[in-house]
Structures are given as structure tokens and as C-alpha cells.
Design an enzyme around this catalytic site. Sequence first.
Site, PDB file in Angstrom:
ATOM      1  CB  ILE A  16      33.850  70.052  17.230  1.00  0.00           C
ATOM      2  CG1 ILE A  16      32.988  69.943  18.508  1.00  0.00           C
ATOM      3  CG2 ILE A  16      34.183  71.507  16.932  1.00  0.00           C
ATOM      4  CD1 ILE A  16      33.711  70.346  19.797  1.00  0.00           C
ATOM      5  CG  ASP A  63      49.522  61.129  14.722  1.00  0.00           C
ATOM      6  OD1 ASP A  63      49.265  62.198  15.295  1.00  0.00           O
ATOM      7  OD2 ASP A  63      49.851  60.092  15.324  1.00  0.00           O
ATOM      8  CG  ASN A  90      38.324  70.166  15.694  1.00  0.00           C
ATOM      9  OD1 ASN A  90      37.647  70.653  16.601  1.00  0.00           O
ATOM     10  ND2 ASN A  90      38.117  68.923  15.252  1.00  0.00           N
ATOM     11  CE  LYS A 123      58.368  75.072  12.190  1.00  0.00           C
ATOM     12  NZ  LYS A 123      59.488  74.333  12.785  1.00  0.00           N
ATOM     13  CE1 TYR A 156      40.580  67.506  25.894  1.00  0.00           C
ATOM     14  CE2 TYR A 156      39.470  68.740  27.631  1.00  0.00           C
ATOM     15  CZ  TYR A 156      39.600  68.406  26.299  1.00  0.00           C
ATOM     16  OH  TYR A 156      38.768  68.976  25.360  1.00  0.00           O
ATOM     17  CE  LYS A 160      41.651  70.386  24.145  1.00  0.00           C
ATOM     18  NZ  LYS A 160      41.739  70.471  22.674  1.00  0.00           N
ATOM     19  CB  THR A 191      31.467  65.125  20.096  1.00  0.00           C
ATOM     20  OG1 THR A 191      32.407  65.159  21.177  1.00  0.00           O
ATOM     21  CG2 THR A 191      31.156  66.527  19.638  1.00  0.00           C
TER      22      THR A 191
HETATM   23  N1  LIG Z   1      33.186  67.679  22.945  1.00  0.00           N
HETATM   24  C1  LIG Z   1      33.438  68.581  23.890  1.00  0.00           C
HETATM   25  O1  LIG Z   1      32.716  68.697  24.883  1.00  0.00           O
HETATM   26  C2  LIG Z   1      34.612  69.526  23.730  1.00  0.00           C
HETATM   27  C3  LIG Z   1      34.670  70.615  24.614  1.00  0.00           C
HETATM   28  C4  LIG Z   1      35.742  71.495  24.513  1.00  0.00           C
HETATM   29  C5  LIG Z   1      36.733  71.304  23.559  1.00  0.00           C
HETATM   30  N2  LIG Z   1      36.652  70.232  22.725  1.00  0.00           N
HETATM   31  C6  LIG Z   1      37.748  70.070  21.757  1.00  0.00           C
HETATM   32  O2  LIG Z   1      37.228  70.132  20.439  1.00  0.00           O
HETATM   33  C7  LIG Z   1      38.008  69.314  19.573  1.00  0.00           C
HETATM   34  C8  LIG Z   1      37.102  68.334  18.834  1.00  0.00           C
HETATM   35  O3  LIG Z   1      36.479  67.509  19.804  1.00  0.00           O
HETATM   36  P1  LIG Z   1      35.233  66.530  19.503  1.00  0.00           P
HETATM   37  O4  LIG Z   1      34.350  66.612  20.670  1.00  0.00           O
HETATM   38  O5  LIG Z   1      34.710  66.782  18.145  1.00  0.00           O
HETATM   39  O6  LIG Z   1      35.986  65.118  19.589  1.00  0.00           O
HETATM   40  P2  LIG Z   1      35.795  63.775  18.731  1.00  0.00           P
HETATM   41  O7  LIG Z   1      36.474  62.711  19.545  1.00  0.00           O
HETATM   42  O8  LIG Z   1      34.378  63.598  18.334  1.00  0.00           O
HETATM   43  O9  LIG Z   1      36.651  64.076  17.421  1.00  0.00           O
HETATM   44  C9  LIG Z   1      38.056  64.283  17.502  1.00  0.00           C
HETATM   45  C10 LIG Z   1      38.651  63.946  16.146  1.00  0.00           C
HETATM   46  O10 LIG Z   1      40.071  64.152  16.205  1.00  0.00           O
HETATM   47  C11 LIG Z   1      40.693  63.055  15.538  1.00  0.00           C
HETATM   48  N3  LIG Z   1      42.059  62.867  16.020  1.00  0.00           N
HETATM   49  C12 LIG Z   1      42.457  62.421  17.236  1.00  0.00           C
HETATM   50  N4  LIG Z   1      43.786  62.340  17.287  1.00  0.00           N
HETATM   51  C13 LIG Z   1      44.253  62.736  16.074  1.00  0.00           C
HETATM   52  C14 LIG Z   1      45.545  62.865  15.514  1.00  0.00           C
HETATM   53  N5  LIG Z   1      46.639  62.543  16.223  1.00  0.00           N
HETATM   54  N6  LIG Z   1      45.665  63.307  14.245  1.00  0.00           N
HETATM   55  C15 LIG Z   1      44.572  63.623  13.507  1.00  0.00           C
HETATM   56  N7  LIG Z   1      43.309  63.521  13.987  1.00  0.00           N
HETATM   57  C16 LIG Z   1      43.161  63.078  15.250  1.00  0.00           C
HETATM   58  C17 LIG Z   1      39.819  61.850  15.891  1.00  0.00           C
HETATM   59  O11 LIG Z   1      40.041  60.752  15.012  1.00  0.00           O
HETATM   60  C18 LIG Z   1      38.428  62.451  15.774  1.00  0.00           C
HETATM   61  O12 LIG Z   1      37.912  62.354  14.467  1.00  0.00           O
HETATM   62  C19 LIG Z   1      39.047  68.613  20.462  1.00  0.00           C
HETATM   63  O13 LIG Z   1      40.274  69.297  20.401  1.00  0.00           O
HETATM   64  C20 LIG Z   1      38.435  68.729  21.842  1.00  0.00           C
HETATM   65  O14 LIG Z   1      39.405  68.668  22.856  1.00  0.00           O
HETATM   66  C21 LIG Z   1      35.613  69.341  22.780  1.00  0.00           C
END
Ligand SMILES: NC(=O)c1ccc[n+]([C@@H]2O[C@H](COP(=O)([O-])OP(=O)(O)OC[C@H]3O[C@@H](n4cnc5c(N)ncnc54)[C@H](O)[C@@H]3O)[C@@H](O)[C@H]2O)c1
Length: 243
Positions: A16, A63, A90, A123, A156, A160, A191
Site C-alpha cells: 500500500i 524504523d 502507513n 507528532k 493487531y 488499529k 499485499t
Molecule cells: N493488506 C491489507 O489487507 C491491509 C488491510 C488494512 C490495513 N492495512 C495496513 O496498511 C499498511 C500497509 O500494509 P501493506 O499491506 O502494504 O503491508 P506490507 O507488509 O506489504 O508493507 C508494510 C511495509 O511497512 C514496512 N515496515 C514494517 N515495519 C516498519 C518499521 N518499523 N519502520 C519502517 N517501515 C516498516 C515494511 O518493511 C513494509 O515495506 C499497514 O499499516 C497495514 O496494517 C493493510
Amino acid sequence: MSSLGVALVTGASKGIGRAISLRLAKDGFDIGMNDLPAARAQLDSLRKEIMGKGRKACIAVGDVSRQENVEEMVSTVVKDLGQLNVMVANAGLCRAHQITETDVEEWDQLFSVNGRGVFLCYKYAALQMIKQGHGGRIIGASSVAGRRGEAGIAAYSATKFAVRGLTQAAAQEWGRYGITVNAYCPGIIQTDMLDDFSGGAEKRSKVLSQLEESCAVGYHATPAEVASVVSYLASKEAHFITA
Ligand SMILES: NC(=O)c1ccc[n+]([C@@H]2O[C@H](COP(=O)([O-])OP(=O)(O)OC[C@H]3O[C@@H](n4cnc5c(N)ncnc54)[C@H](O)[C@@H]3O)[C@@H](O)[C@H]2O)c1
């Protein structure tokens, strides 16, 4: 091509976050991209893609759960791109376990990234935007699991819910500075995170097809659908929409 401003997207290397970065670049924003140091190569390739669209882009690895990393990330983006107008917090992690199988380390890890990480991004973005004096847009990643607790991903889900609480409070605190604060709450998006959610890559397609039946439209979305919502929330037109 003139710029709409500067957007910083965390967790930008894939999924995302990558789709949001590309969409905001297409909309006319210069893009600051963050992810963990291990994702450097993917960020380099995304940076090239964004610059190929005629936009500026910079990388600020770090991080998001670490305060000094987030402070440095914001200052790197401001130094390289001149300002900060949109923060998209994100980055996130998912782990799927029943509550009785969830240990304290896993609980703390999820809250450190999904909770503390979003808090720190909000923040330091707000401090920068208030200093600039032109308002801004702060947008965080919640989830459908942050609206209704989901069995099997309780920790999780709790993180959220925390994002929504933080977002609503921040919207009240910063509205007077012209800063809107919102969170996106997607359902299942295709994803790599779905591997964690499904309990492994091999189970992913089975779990997805089971969940499709409970989805109102009968199919799962792609990151581009979330990016289009974020695109609107980041736009000037969305000035009256705040959590
Ligand atoms: N995929 C879904 O179905 C879904 C649904 C609802 C919400 N979300 C939320 O959307 C956001 C993106 O999810 P996604 O599906 O693209 O996941 P993803 O796992 O494909 O990507 C997440 C990214 O965050 C990075 N990341 C993780 N920990 C980190 C840290 N400590 N510092 C910096 N970067 C960090 C990872 O390296 C990765 O590139 C997340 O917050 C997730 O909870 C996803």
C-alpha cells in the site's frame, strides 16, 4: 511541472505504501520515502520511478518505532525537499495468533510499530507543519480490524483501534492549525501482509477465497484503491474532512 508540496510515506517500499507514493507523485507531490534499511534497494527503484515522472524524491530509511529515527526522517525530508505538507503513517506489521497463543513480545512488537510508530510520525509531522504555518494533512493506517475486533488477529486489531483513537484526538488538537488528521481502514488488500494474516504464503490463496464470500462486493481490492482514498484525503478539497 510545479509541485503541490511534499508528502512523506512510511513503509513505502512495497504494498500500500508503494502505491500511495506513486499516486501522490502522479497527483503532483514530491515524495519522501521511508522504510526499514533492509528495503533500501526497493526504495532506490521506487525513487527512480518517481523521478521518471518528473517529481523530486528522497529516501529516509529508519524504523518508525524509534523516536530518533522518526525525528531524523522528518528532518531529512525537509532538508532534501524543502518542507513537509502530507504525512502518511502507513508502515505496519501483522501477526496472526489467537489471544492464548500471543506472547508479550509479539504484543509489544505490534504496538511498537503500529501504535508508537504512528504516534511518532504524527507528532513530528505536526511539529514541522505547525512551524511552517501552512497547515497540512496527516493520514494514518488503521484497518477494518480497527473498527471491529477480529478473532485470530486480536493484538493487531487492538493496535488499529489505537490508531483511530490517536487520529481522532489529533484531529481535535491540530485542526486550529489547518492540519487535518484522518485514517484509512481498508478491508483485505492484496499485499505481502496477507501472508502473515493467512499464517504463511502457502495458505494465502485459500484464506483469500474463503474471505471473498464475506466481502460485500465479492472481491478483494488492490493497493491502488487505498491510494486513491489517500489521494483525496491529501488534496486541498479535503480541508473540511478530519476525524
Ligand atoms: N493488506 C491489507 O489487507 C491491509 C488491510 C488494512 C490495513 N492495512 C495496513 O496498511 C499498511 C500497509 O500494509 P501493506 O499491506 O502494504 O503491508 P506490507 O507488509 O506489504 O508493507 C508494510 C511495509 O511497512 C514496512 N515496515 C514494517 N515495519 C516498519 C518499521 N518499523 N519502520 C519502517 N517501515 C516498516 C515494511 O518493511 C513494509 O515495506 C499497514 O499499516 C497495514 O496494517 C493493510
